[in-house]
Design a protein around this motif. Sequence first.
Motif, mmCIF file in Angstrom:
data_model
loop_
_atom_site.group_PDB
_atom_site.id
_atom_site.type_symbol
_atom_site.label_atom_id
_atom_site.label_comp_id
_atom_site.label_asym_id
_atom_site.label_seq_id
_atom_site.Cartn_x
_atom_site.Cartn_y
_atom_site.Cartn_z
ATOM 1 N N ALA A 1 0.704 -1.356 -0.018
ATOM 2 C CA ALA A 1 -0.119 0.147 0.021
ATOM 3 C C ALA A 1 1.133 1.156 0.294
ATOM 4 C CB ALA A 1 -0.717 -0.387 1.050
ATOM 5 N N GLN A 2 1.895 1.573 0.563
ATOM 6 C CA GLN A 2 2.976 2.129 0.900
ATOM 7 C C GLN A 2 3.843 2.704 -0.414
ATOM 8 O OE1 GLN A 2 5.290 2.031 4.019
ATOM 9 N NE2 GLN A 2 3.817 2.710 5.930
ATOM 10 N N GLN A 3 3.879 1.401 -0.729
ATOM 11 C CA GLN A 3 4.429 1.679 -2.709
ATOM 12 C C GLN A 3 3.556 2.594 -3.591
ATOM 13 O OE1 GLN A 3 5.964 -2.196 -2.453
ATOM 14 N NE2 GLN A 3 8.076 -1.650 -2.321
ATOM 15 N N ARG B 1 11.567 6.482 1.086
ATOM 16 C CA ARG B 1 10.769 6.191 2.520
ATOM 17 C C ARG B 1 9.759 4.604 2.263
ATOM 18 N NH1 ARG B 1 12.451 10.193 6.039
ATOM 19 N NH2 ARG B 1 10.308 10.860 6.432
ATOM 20 N N GLY B 2 9.021 5.352 1.801
ATOM 21 C CA GLY B 2 7.804 4.730 0.865
ATOM 22 C C GLY B 2 7.619 3.552 0.081
ATOM 23 N N MET B 3 8.952 4.062 -0.253
ATOM 24 C CA MET B 3 9.242 2.796 -1.859
ATOM 25 C C MET B 3 9.860 1.479 -1.233
ATOM 26 S SD MET B 3 11.247 5.392 -4.727
ATOM 27 C CE MET B 3 10.962 4.593 -5.765
ATOM 28 N N HIS B 4 10.321 1.289 0.568
ATOM 29 C CA HIS B 4 10.878 0.158 0.674
ATOM 30 C C HIS B 4 11.758 -0.482 0.092
ATOM 31 C CE1 HIS B 4 7.850 0.619 4.594
ATOM 32 N NE2 HIS B 4 7.230 0.798 3.085
ATOM 33 N N GLY B 5 13.132 0.359 -0.073
ATOM 34 C CA GLY B 5 14.018 0.243 -1.215
ATOM 35 C C GLY B 5 13.857 -0.270 -2.402
ATOM 36 N N VAL B 6 12.669 0.387 -3.491
ATOM 37 C CA VAL B 6 12.998 -0.296 -4.500
ATOM 38 C C VAL B 6 13.483 1.219 -5.085
ATOM 39 C CG1 VAL B 6 10.653 -0.111 -6.706
ATOM 40 C CG2 VAL B 6 10.612 -1.081 -4.945
ATOM 41 N N LYS B 7 14.245 0.238 -6.375
ATOM 42 C CA LYS B 7 14.674 2.317 -6.589
ATOM 43 C C LYS B 7 14.136 2.754 -8.172
ATOM 44 C CE LYS B 7 19.367 0.115 -5.424
ATOM 45 N NZ LYS B 7 20.346 -0.462 -5.781
ATOM 46 N N THR C 1 6.057 -0.021 -13.203
ATOM 47 C CA THR C 1 5.951 -1.929 -13.342
ATOM 48 C C THR C 1 6.440 -1.994 -12.100
ATOM 49 O OG1 THR C 1 8.111 -1.412 -14.601
ATOM 50 C CG2 THR C 1 6.472 -1.238 -15.707
ATOM 51 N N SER C 2 8.019 -0.742 -11.268
ATOM 52 C CA SER C 2 8.163 -1.292 -10.035
ATOM 53 C C SER C 2 6.963 -1.459 -9.149
ATOM 54 C CB SER C 2 9.930 -0.730 -9.926
ATOM 55 O OG SER C 2 10.799 -1.292 -11.172
ATOM 56 N N LEU C 3 6.661 -0.881 -8.226
ATOM 57 C CA LEU C 3 6.148 0.184 -7.366
ATOM 58 C C LEU C 3 4.492 -0.542 -7.393
ATOM 59 C CD1 LEU C 3 7.256 3.408 -6.305
ATOM 60 C CD2 LEU C 3 7.781 1.801 -5.495
ATOM 61 N N SER C 4 4.349 -0.928 -8.642
ATOM 62 C CA SER C 4 2.468 -1.578 -8.557
ATOM 63 C C SER C 4 2.582 -2.617 -8.177
ATOM 64 C CB SER C 4 2.002 -1.486 -10.052
ATOM 65 O OG SER C 4 2.067 -0.451 -10.967
ATOM 66 N N VAL C 5 1.999 -3.579 -7.675
ATOM 67 C CA VAL C 5 1.214 -4.584 -7.366
ATOM 68 C C VAL C 5 1.141 -4.891 -8.862
ATOM 69 C CG1 VAL C 5 0.060 -6.109 -6.276
ATOM 70 C CG2 VAL C 5 -0.245 -4.068 -5.238
ATOM 71 N N PRO C 6 1.597 -6.356 -9.138
ATOM 72 C CA PRO C 6 1.886 -6.956 -10.303
ATOM 73 C C PRO C 6 0.346 -7.252 -11.067
ATOM 74 C CG PRO C 6 2.750 -8.653 -9.020
ATOM 75 C CD PRO C 6 2.715 -7.594 -7.883
ATOM 76 N N ARG C 7 -0.060 -7.331 -10.118
ATOM 77 C CA ARG C 7 -2.019 -8.177 -10.976
ATOM 78 C C ARG C 7 -2.974 -6.800 -11.779
ATOM 79 N NH1 ARG C 7 -5.090 -10.137 -5.382
ATOM 80 N NH2 ARG C 7 -3.635 -9.160 -4.698
ATOM 81 N N VAL C 8 -2.247 -5.630 -11.055
ATOM 82 C CA VAL C 8 -2.743 -4.547 -11.684
ATOM 83 C C VAL C 8 -1.997 -3.272 -12.372
ATOM 84 C CG1 VAL C 8 -4.874 -4.408 -9.993
ATOM 85 C CG2 VAL C 8 -2.707 -2.667 -9.361
ATOM 86 N N VAL C 9 -0.208 -3.629 -12.591
ATOM 87 C CA VAL C 9 0.634 -3.393 -13.488
ATOM 88 C C VAL C 9 0.377 -2.395 -14.625
ATOM 89 C CG1 VAL C 9 1.609 -5.178 -14.929
ATOM 90 C CG2 VAL C 9 2.801 -2.765 -13.882
#
Length: 521
Positions: free
Chosen positions: A297-299, A515-521, A436-444
């Motif tokens: 959710a944060q991402q 911080r909200g990305m949780h390590g996703v670059k 594509t990196s931050l979306s939940v795969p089912r709704v990308v």
Amino acid sequence: MTTSLDAAPPPAPQTSTSELWGHPKGLYVCFFTEMWERFSFYGMKVLLLLYLTKYHLFTDAAGYDLLGAYAGLVYAMPVIGGLVADRYLGMRKSVVLGGILLCCGHLGMAFEGEQARVIDGGVVQDALSIEVFYFSLALIVMGVGFLKPNISTIVGRLYPDGDARQDSGFTLFYMGINVGAFLSALVCGWLGETHGWNWGFGAAGVGMLIGLGVFLSGQRHLQGQAEPRDPPALRRRVLGALNLEAVIHAAVICGVFVVWYLIRRPVAVHWTMHATATALVLGMGWFLWTRCTRQQAQQMLVLTALILFSMVFWALYEQTYGSWILFSDRVMEREAFGIEWTASQLASLGAFFIFVLSPLFAWLWPRLDRAGRNPSTPAKFGLGIVFAGLSFVVLAIGARSPGNSGMVALWWFVAAYFVLEVGELLLSPIGLSAVTSLSVPRVVSLMMGAWFLASAYSEVVAAWLGKLSSVEPGADGGIDVAHALSRYADLFSNLGWIGLGAGVVVLLLTPILRRGMHGVK
């Protein structure tokens, strides 16, 4: 029993033999498909405002209204195209459907009819040709809706999660977009303004035919990443002898007629976009609350913030197909290297700088990543918006510094485009990667549609801003150059401040967003 949304995820991307020059072969299929699709799309778009104001004798304000309505629908429709691809058709089938619609629409634009005339002080237009023109735009709108979000999503699916090559891959993909845009402005722009509008629009249609052929011949390299989630569901009978896939195709054709109706009514377009955005927000809220973990959710919320910030950039950028086009046509010297360039050809400057700079950025990001100095996605967004603002500062200075002829020197325009495209390379390909990196795969694909919906609102805002610089011809059909320069200079100055201010705000918020990305670059 699982639903189509809960079906098994697509197969993991392959490696080694499925790669070429360090990237999946499917990237190059998408590269050339998008290159030719963008050739057709921008070949038409670069001529659109000039065609309306010079051939059909629309006023500046009416031309901007139609441009905003059309462009807004073009970027809003991917919300529907992405949703249909996610739930039913899959990305491959959606791209093919969109390509066919685009071919029909672009070739329809080649029918120009009779030129408008001024009779007894009133403008007389060819009603039939204008209706064909509107219907062709509707086909293009629907085609882009199904092709654009899904071809971009396929690129992201070709890379494993966490693959550092993804930003580089999207940058190369973005270079393909701009190779097509560069060639289209030179070829279609020159043909349209010198040999006839139908030649320019017809060339754009041929480009789309080539792009569709490339995709059909290379789809085997997509590694199964673009197939429907539930293929048996598409074959299920839902209306008598019609299966679900046939019903979807019929609904799309009906949608073309709806768009045909809307595109002539800018206010209706705005309300349709508001309704679409409201439905999207409510759907996202339900999905975040019921289907996402706290981290997901944060991402997704960070992605939503980035999408909103991107609206500022695109509202500035789309002036290149509005006020910048008319500015270069009316108040600028266009001769360079012994050639008198048309206004539409000069729009190729943006794609030229993207083409030149893309390899540098594709080389830069992996090396900065290995050195631990790669700027975060929010930081790149902020810098991109700052550079967009600076490009308007450059152009405003040029508009206030005409030469002895009273016209603006071409090199101010070149410098403004260079600065703007640095900003675009910082923001746009990185934005596609972030979806594509931050979306939940089912709704990308749906989130890719949301990215384009933000662009749709930006188009409407860009058209409204462009109208502030409207200059109507005098009784003799000429333009008061000094008055026009004053209006353009005021608009560009104001937009420069907006870009600089918004970019600084994003940079200040970068630590929170990271911080909200949780390590996703």
